[in-house]
Design a protein around this motif. Structure first.
Motif, PDB file in Angstrom:
ATOM      1  N   LEU A 136     128.583  31.274  35.966  1.00 45.95           N
ATOM      2  CA  LEU A 136     127.902  31.166  37.266  1.00 45.95           C
ATOM      3  C   LEU A 136     128.266  32.299  38.222  1.00 45.95           C
ATOM      4  N   GLY A 137     129.116  33.222  37.794  1.00 42.06           N
ATOM      5  CA  GLY A 137     129.601  34.268  38.700  1.00 42.06           C
ATOM      6  C   GLY A 137     128.505  35.085  39.347  1.00 42.06           C
ATOM      7  N   GLY A 138     127.409  35.306  38.625  1.00 43.25           N
ATOM      8  CA  GLY A 138     126.316  36.112  39.154  1.00 43.25           C
ATOM      9  C   GLY A 138     125.214  35.308  39.804  1.00 43.25           C
ATOM     10  N   ARG A 139     125.419  34.007  39.999  1.00 43.90           N
ATOM     11  CA  ARG A 139     124.410  33.152  40.615  1.00 43.90           C
ATOM     12  C   ARG A 139     124.590  33.093  42.120  1.00 43.90           C
ATOM     13  N   PRO A 140     123.503  32.975  42.896  1.00 52.36           N
ATOM     14  CA  PRO A 140     123.646  32.748  44.347  1.00 52.36           C
ATOM     15  C   PRO A 140     124.354  31.414  44.583  1.00 52.36           C
ATOM     16  N   VAL A 141     125.389  31.402  45.413  1.00 58.82           N
ATOM     17  CA  VAL A 141     126.193  30.198  45.589  1.00 58.82           C
ATOM     18  C   VAL A 141     125.375  29.049  46.184  1.00 58.82           C
ATOM     19  N   GLY A 142     124.354  29.382  46.983  1.00 60.60           N
ATOM     20  CA  GLY A 142     123.536  28.342  47.589  1.00 60.60           C
ATOM     21  C   GLY A 142     122.639  27.614  46.615  1.00 60.60           C
ATOM     22  N   ARG A 143     122.486  28.166  45.415  1.00 62.21           N
ATOM     23  CA  ARG A 143     121.633  27.542  44.399  1.00 62.21           C
ATOM     24  C   ARG A 143     122.419  26.597  43.491  1.00 62.21           C
ATOM     25  N   LEU A 144     123.713  26.457  43.733  1.00 66.67           N
ATOM     26  CA  LEU A 144     124.537  25.595  42.897  1.00 66.67           C
ATOM     27  C   LEU A 144     124.502  24.152  43.390  1.00 66.67           C
ATOM     28  N   SER A 145     124.850  23.238  42.505  1.00 65.42           N
ATOM     29  CA  SER A 145     124.994  21.837  42.897  1.00 65.42           C
ATOM     30  C   SER A 145     126.235  21.682  43.768  1.00 65.42           C
ATOM     31  N   GLY A 146     126.366  20.507  44.408  1.00 62.38           N
ATOM     32  CA  GLY A 146     127.537  20.258  45.242  1.00 62.38           C
ATOM     33  C   GLY A 146     128.829  20.362  44.461  1.00 62.38           C
ATOM     34  N   GLY A 147     128.847  19.807  43.248  1.00 65.20           N
ATOM     35  CA  GLY A 147     130.046  19.889  42.423  1.00 65.20           C
ATOM     36  C   GLY A 147     130.383  21.309  42.024  1.00 65.20           C
ATOM     37  N   GLN A 148     129.356  22.108  41.720  1.00 73.11           N
ATOM     38  CA  GLN A 148     129.595  23.504  41.346  1.00 73.11           C
ATOM     39  C   GLN A 148     130.104  24.311  42.538  1.00 73.11           C
ATOM     40  N   GLN A 149     129.618  23.997  43.731  1.00 73.19           N
ATOM     41  CA  GLN A 149     130.119  24.681  44.918  1.00 73.19           C
ATOM     42  C   GLN A 149     131.588  24.342  45.159  1.00 73.19           C
ATOM     43  N   ARG A 150     131.967  23.083  44.927  1.00 72.96           N
ATOM     44  CA  ARG A 150     133.381  22.715  45.075  1.00 72.96           C
ATOM     45  C   ARG A 150     134.229  23.468  44.054  1.00 72.96           C
ATOM     46  N   LYS A 151     133.720  23.641  42.837  1.00 70.40           N
ATOM     47  CA  LYS A 151     134.446  24.420  41.832  1.00 70.40           C
ATOM     48  C   LYS A 151     134.612  25.867  42.288  1.00 70.40           C
ATOM     49  N   THR A 152     133.575  26.411  42.927  1.00 71.28           N
ATOM     50  CA  THR A 152     133.656  27.775  43.444  1.00 71.28           C
ATOM     51  C   THR A 152     134.790  27.900  44.447  1.00 71.28           C
ATOM     52  N   LEU A 153     134.902  26.916  45.331  1.00 72.12           N
ATOM     53  CA  LEU A 153     135.955  26.958  46.353  1.00 72.12           C
ATOM     54  C   LEU A 153     137.342  26.767  45.740  1.00 72.12           C
ATOM     55  N   LEU A 154     137.430  25.991  44.658  1.00 71.82           N
ATOM     56  CA  LEU A 154     138.715  25.854  43.972  1.00 71.82           C
ATOM     57  C   LEU A 154     139.065  27.135  43.221  1.00 71.82           C
ATOM     58  N   ALA A 155     138.062  27.812  42.666  1.00 77.44           N
ATOM     59  CA  ALA A 155     138.310  29.122  42.052  1.00 77.44           C
ATOM     60  C   ALA A 155     138.795  30.108  43.110  1.00 77.44           C
ATOM     61  N   ARG A 156     138.225  29.997  44.294  1.00 74.12           N
ATOM     62  CA  ARG A 156     138.656  30.865  45.397  1.00 74.12           C
ATOM     63  C   ARG A 156     140.125  30.614  45.741  1.00 74.12           C
ATOM     64  N   ALA A 157     140.527  29.339  45.779  1.00 77.16           N
ATOM     65  CA  ALA A 157     141.925  29.002  46.061  1.00 77.16           C
ATOM     66  C   ALA A 157     142.847  29.583  45.001  1.00 77.16           C
ATOM     67  N   LEU A 158     142.403  29.543  43.752  1.00 78.09           N
ATOM     68  CA  LEU A 158     143.203  30.087  42.655  1.00 78.09           C
ATOM     69  C   LEU A 158     143.349  31.598  42.802  1.00 78.09           C
ATOM     70  N   ALA A 159     142.241  32.275  43.121  1.00 83.97           N
ATOM     71  CA  ALA A 159     142.283  33.726  43.304  1.00 83.97           C
ATOM     72  C   ALA A 159     143.127  34.112  44.513  1.00 83.97           C
ATOM     73  N   GLN A 160     143.175  33.232  45.479  1.00 87.94           N
ATOM     74  CA  GLN A 160     143.947  33.487  46.697  1.00 87.94           C
ATOM     75  C   GLN A 160     145.447  33.405  46.431  1.00 87.94           C
ATOM     76  N   GLU A 161     145.819  32.762  45.314  1.00 86.05           N
ATOM     77  CA  GLU A 161     147.225  32.521  44.994  1.00 86.05           C
ATOM     78  C   GLU A 161     147.895  31.761  46.128  1.00 86.05           C
ATOM     79  N   ALA A 162     147.189  30.730  46.586  1.00 85.50           N
ATOM     80  CA  ALA A 162     147.643  29.956  47.736  1.00 85.50           C
ATOM     81  C   ALA A 162     148.899  29.150  47.395  1.00 85.50           C
ATOM     82  N   LYS A 163     149.727  28.964  48.400  1.00 79.57           N
ATOM     83  CA  LYS A 163     150.930  28.148  48.243  1.00 79.57           C
ATOM     84  C   LYS A 163     150.706  26.724  48.756  1.00 79.57           C
TER      85      LYS A 163
END
Length: 237
Positions: A136-163
């Protein structure tokens, strides 16, 4: 080891409100712990996340996050905190790809000239793969389902290396399967990062079940606390 989050007798209110939204909240979050905050609408759950993140000034008390006293100017501290606000959904015409959204996690973490480097691209790819949305990396984020958008935000947290993860109603409006998937992914991100998490929810479900401790908030105060062991022993009777 010091607590990841420490609130001591915190009082806070939004501009223009006559009554305090938080009326003396004391709570803490230990390293790697998942704390769930429950309570009715208007109880102050979201406000707690905002003061932990330094997005709302406090009237009195003390807030320390990741060993630092929190203020509105704690910009560098916020690069270590992954905050997923309540009801954050991207409308269909959002002009960003999924990969772009995940890449924003690196703002403030690395030199902007390095954002397009091979190392950063690999980091984004690993994060997308970890939460199961490599395709889904090349898909517009607004075209994703609610669950897929939540996964995107969790991927963002992982990339952020959040504590520290601050998640406000992360399973709201999702079907049971998607709720379980989000709960599993939160556990995965926490495990990968060794991070603590504060989860706000008004509903029962897998995310609360996986929490080490639950505090109930009402009228801006903590009114009850339950540990995982207490819940397990109660259920087994």
């Amino acid at each position: 080891m010091d607590d990841v989050v420490s609130l001591i007798d915190v009082r806070a209110s939004y501009e223009g409100e006559r009554h305090a939204t938080l009326a003396g909240v004391t709570l803490s979050v230990a390293p790697r712990e998942q704390l769930a905050i429950t309570g009715p609408n208007g109880a102050g759950k979201t406000t707690i996340l905002e003061v932990i993140n330094g997005l709302l000034p406090i009237a009195s008390g003390t807030v320390r996050t990741l060993g630092q006293e929190v203020t509105l100017a704690s910009h560098r501290l916020r690069t270590q905190i992954a905050y997923v606000p309540q009801n954050l959904f991207f409308p269909p015409d959002t002009p960003f790809l999924v990969r772009d959204v995940v890449l924003t996690a690196r703002f403030g973490k690395t030199d902007t000239r390095r954002l397009s480097s091979a190392e950063e691209r690999r980091r984004i790819d690993r994060s997308l793969k970890a939460v199961g949305i490599s395709d889904l990396g090349g898909r517009p984020v607004g075209r994703l389902s609610g669950g897929q958008q939540r996964k995107t935000l969790l991927a963002r947290a992982l990339a952020q290396e959040a504590k520290l993860l601050l998640l406000d109603e992360p399973t709201a409006n999702l079907d049971p399967d998607a709720k379980q998937e989000v709960a599993d992914l939160v556990a995965l991100v926490r495990r990968e990062l060794g991070a603590a998490a504060v989860v706000v929810s008004h509903e029962t479900g897998p995310l609360l079940d996986a929490s080490d401790r639950t505090v109930a908030v009402d009228a801006g105060r903590v009114v009850a606390e339950t540990r995982l062991g207490d819940r397990v022993s109660t259920l087994s009777r």
